[in-house]
Design a protein around this motif. Structure first.
Motif, mmCIF file in Angstrom:
data_model
loop_
_atom_site.group_PDB
_atom_site.id
_atom_site.type_symbol
_atom_site.label_atom_id
_atom_site.label_comp_id
_atom_site.label_asym_id
_atom_site.label_seq_id
_atom_site.Cartn_x
_atom_site.Cartn_y
_atom_site.Cartn_z
ATOM 1 N N ILE A 195 0.957 -1.133 -0.056
ATOM 2 C CA ILE A 195 -0.044 -0.025 -0.092
ATOM 3 C C ILE A 195 0.920 1.180 -0.130
ATOM 4 C CG2 ILE A 195 -0.208 0.265 2.477
ATOM 5 C CD1 ILE A 195 -3.385 0.976 1.863
ATOM 6 N N GLY A 196 2.130 1.318 0.591
ATOM 7 C CA GLY A 196 3.007 2.372 0.649
ATOM 8 C C GLY A 196 3.306 2.601 -0.785
ATOM 9 N N GLU A 197 3.616 1.753 -1.578
ATOM 10 C CA GLU A 197 4.169 1.998 -2.851
ATOM 11 C C GLU A 197 2.939 2.579 -3.807
ATOM 12 O OE1 GLU A 197 5.612 -1.718 -4.269
ATOM 13 O OE2 GLU A 197 7.602 -1.345 -3.105
ATOM 14 N N CYS A 198 1.780 2.111 -3.450
ATOM 15 C CA CYS A 198 0.712 2.648 -4.279
ATOM 16 C C CYS A 198 0.392 4.104 -3.743
ATOM 17 C CB CYS A 198 -0.697 1.695 -3.871
ATOM 18 S SG CYS A 198 -0.524 0.183 -4.408
ATOM 19 N N PHE A 199 0.424 4.415 -2.878
ATOM 20 C CA PHE A 199 0.411 5.926 -2.204
ATOM 21 C C PHE A 199 1.395 6.806 -3.339
ATOM 22 C CE2 PHE A 199 -2.503 4.322 0.775
ATOM 23 C CZ PHE A 199 -3.156 5.468 1.653
ATOM 24 N N GLU A 200 2.468 6.254 -2.888
ATOM 25 C CA GLU A 200 3.641 6.989 -3.733
ATOM 26 C C GLU A 200 3.293 7.194 -5.156
ATOM 27 O OE1 GLU A 200 7.099 6.804 -0.365
ATOM 28 O OE2 GLU A 200 7.171 5.814 -2.196
ATOM 29 N N ALA A 201 3.005 6.092 -5.836
ATOM 30 C CA ALA A 201 2.614 5.856 -7.167
ATOM 31 C C ALA A 201 1.577 6.964 -7.937
ATOM 32 C CB ALA A 201 2.463 4.429 -7.620
ATOM 33 N N ARG B 242 12.003 6.424 3.986
ATOM 34 C CA ARG B 242 12.352 6.038 5.594
ATOM 35 C C ARG B 242 12.610 4.719 5.937
ATOM 36 N NH1 ARG B 242 7.931 10.720 8.278
ATOM 37 N NH2 ARG B 242 8.324 12.272 6.549
ATOM 38 N N SER B 243 13.320 4.635 7.061
ATOM 39 C CA SER B 243 13.302 3.355 7.680
ATOM 40 C C SER B 243 12.103 2.710 8.103
ATOM 41 C CB SER B 243 14.239 3.511 8.607
ATOM 42 O OG SER B 243 14.201 2.227 9.734
ATOM 43 N N ARG B 244 11.996 1.433 7.859
ATOM 44 C CA ARG B 244 10.648 0.663 8.414
ATOM 45 C C ARG B 244 10.413 0.811 9.951
ATOM 46 N NH1 ARG B 244 9.662 -4.881 4.807
ATOM 47 N NH2 ARG B 244 10.542 -4.065 2.824
ATOM 48 N N ARG B 245 11.453 0.998 10.632
ATOM 49 C CA ARG B 245 11.249 1.233 12.024
ATOM 50 C C ARG B 245 10.936 2.782 12.373
ATOM 51 N NH1 ARG B 245 17.036 -1.082 13.680
ATOM 52 N NH2 ARG B 245 17.711 0.356 11.795
ATOM 53 N N GLU B 246 10.854 3.641 11.546
ATOM 54 C CA GLU B 246 10.325 4.849 11.917
ATOM 55 C C GLU B 246 8.813 4.752 11.902
ATOM 56 O OE1 GLU B 246 11.338 8.243 9.682
ATOM 57 O OE2 GLU B 246 13.529 7.501 9.382
ATOM 58 N N SER B 247 8.031 5.500 12.928
ATOM 59 C CA SER B 247 6.738 5.344 13.315
ATOM 60 C C SER B 247 5.881 5.557 12.104
ATOM 61 C CB SER B 247 6.487 6.151 14.619
ATOM 62 O OG SER B 247 6.643 7.382 14.184
ATOM 63 N N PHE B 248 6.041 6.627 11.458
ATOM 64 C CA PHE B 248 5.280 6.910 10.265
ATOM 65 C C PHE B 248 5.487 5.764 9.093
ATOM 66 C CE2 PHE B 248 5.034 8.650 5.853
ATOM 67 C CZ PHE B 248 3.886 9.204 5.953
ATOM 68 N N ALA B 249 6.600 5.358 8.780
ATOM 69 C CA ALA B 249 6.706 4.294 7.851
ATOM 70 C C ALA B 249 6.081 2.881 8.142
ATOM 71 C CB ALA B 249 8.221 4.372 7.150
ATOM 72 N N GLN C 90 3.762 2.137 9.998
ATOM 73 C CA GLN C 90 2.416 1.886 9.968
ATOM 74 C C GLN C 90 2.011 1.443 8.500
ATOM 75 O OE1 GLN C 90 -0.176 5.625 10.511
ATOM 76 N NE2 GLN C 90 1.793 6.865 10.125
ATOM 77 N N PHE C 91 2.734 1.858 7.453
ATOM 78 C CA PHE C 91 2.589 1.393 6.122
ATOM 79 C C PHE C 91 3.196 -0.098 5.885
ATOM 80 C CE2 PHE C 91 2.158 6.021 5.895
ATOM 81 C CZ PHE C 91 0.993 6.040 5.230
ATOM 82 N N TRP C 92 4.405 -0.297 6.366
ATOM 83 C CA TRP C 92 4.896 -1.692 6.184
ATOM 84 C C TRP C 92 4.137 -2.593 6.841
ATOM 85 C CZ3 TRP C 92 8.401 -2.197 2.508
ATOM 86 C CH2 TRP C 92 9.063 -1.187 2.001
ATOM 87 N N LYS D 206 -8.369 3.599 4.237
ATOM 88 C CA LYS D 206 -8.782 5.086 4.156
ATOM 89 C C LYS D 206 -8.218 5.682 5.122
ATOM 90 C CE LYS D 206 -13.143 4.084 1.688
ATOM 91 N NZ LYS D 206 -14.615 4.299 1.956
ATOM 92 N N ALA D 207 -7.758 5.286 6.201
ATOM 93 C CA ALA D 207 -7.282 6.088 7.425
ATOM 94 C C ALA D 207 -5.946 6.290 7.068
ATOM 95 C CB ALA D 207 -7.335 5.118 8.765
ATOM 96 N N LEU D 208 -5.215 5.533 6.217
ATOM 97 C CA LEU D 208 -3.739 5.704 5.838
ATOM 98 C C LEU D 208 -3.550 7.008 5.046
ATOM 99 C CD1 LEU D 208 -2.094 2.228 5.559
ATOM 100 C CD2 LEU D 208 -1.821 3.815 7.423
#
Length: 290
Positions: free
Chosen positions: A47-53, A91-98, A100-102, A113-115
């Motif tokens: 889903i993270g890649e989809c958002f950025e795409a 960002r690193s997968r361990r960062e809180s923001f990233a 939640q997507f990973w 939708k919340a993302l």
């Protein structure tokens, strides 16, 4: 009308909503087919890649549209630093923001939708809008400067290359360039097309027609093949016009009338290459070659 932060955010938000709904349906259907014994590859799109795409696609299309509207026939283009919207993969997968997507689990449309809100809160929309508007405002000027530079490079007008320096002879200013062969024709056509665009602008500004030489020359370059690797020596394009292009075995010459070359020099002067133009004038004198 300037591009606003609100319009960019709204357009990306609506596209993200369409994406998560379509993605959710795709995953559901893939799971159903899998239950029937049909293997569906690549159905669980990260889903993270989809958002950025989605953001990349919208912003690139927007920049392309604005470039076409404001570049006025020059090669200048609006572009953006992808760091302004690539906020997950950078960002690193361990960062809180990233994280939640990973760590996101598919299957819950509301969670998807919340993302969207989490992502939009981090995108640098103000910086994106400011960058686009700043570039649009000066895009034509930047493009004209680019074309002035391409003229100097293509016609060897830096006056630093010895044998290939421009000179004046028999009432024409002669700019010497390397010959073009089949092996480098593809890349040269792009360079020559930019040069033709520059000549077209000079014609409009000066009222001096450069004639058909450059267009005929480009057509000849496009026609080169394995069996006919070079343009025949002594071929002349645009004979009798303000610009003639004469081909020899090892070099090709652009032969400008003094009137046409004066218009070219004026273009360089106005569009960021005044020092180069002064050197050209001094070098040629516009001096009669011995």
């Amino acid at each position: 009308m300037p591009i606003t932060t609100k319009s960019i955010q709204s357009n990306i938000q609506s596209r993200l909503l369409e994406m998560v709904e379509s993605r959710h349906e795709l995953i559901k259907h893939a799971q159903f087919l899998s239950g029937l014994g049909i293997s569906v590859s690549d159905s669980r799109l990260y889903i993270g890649e989809c958002f950025e795409a989605v953001s990349k696609n919208y912003l690139q299309n927007l920049c392309g549209k604005l470039s076409n509207q404001h570049a006025k026939g020059t090669p200048a283009r609006v572009s953006l630093n992808s760091d302004l919207y690539r906020l997950i993969s950078n960002r690193s997968r361990r960062e809180s923001f990233a994280e939640q997507f990973w760590s996101h689990a598919d299957g819950d449309l509301e969670a998807d939708k919340a993302l969207i809100e989490a992502y939009l809160a981090e995108v640098k929309f103000d910086a994106i809008a400011n960058s686009i508007n700043e570039q649009v405002e000066s895009l034509e000027e930047k493009g004209l400067n680019m074309l002035a530079g391409k003229i100097i490079d293509r016609l060897n007008l830096k006056c630093e290359r010895g044998y290939y320096e421009p000179y004046k002879k028999a009432g024409r200013v002669i700019c010497q360039t390397w010959s073009v062969s089949y092996h480098d024709a593809y890349s040269k056509v792009n360079e020559l097309t930019a040069l033709m665009d520059a000549f077209s602008i000079i014609e409009k500004e000066s009222g001096v027609s450069f004639g058909v030489a450059i267009s005929e020359y480009i057509s000849a370059v496009k026609s080169l093949s394995w069996s006919w690797e070079k343009i025949a020596s002594r071929t002349v394009f645009g004979k009798g016009g303000h610009l003639e292009i004469l081909c020899f075995k090892d070099k090709h010459e652009y032969r400008f009338s003094v009137q046409a070359f004066d218009a070219l020099i004026a273009f360089l002067m106005i569009n960021g290459e005044a020092e180069a133009a002064d050197r050209i004038i001094e070098k040629t004198g516009l001096q009669e070659a011995a």
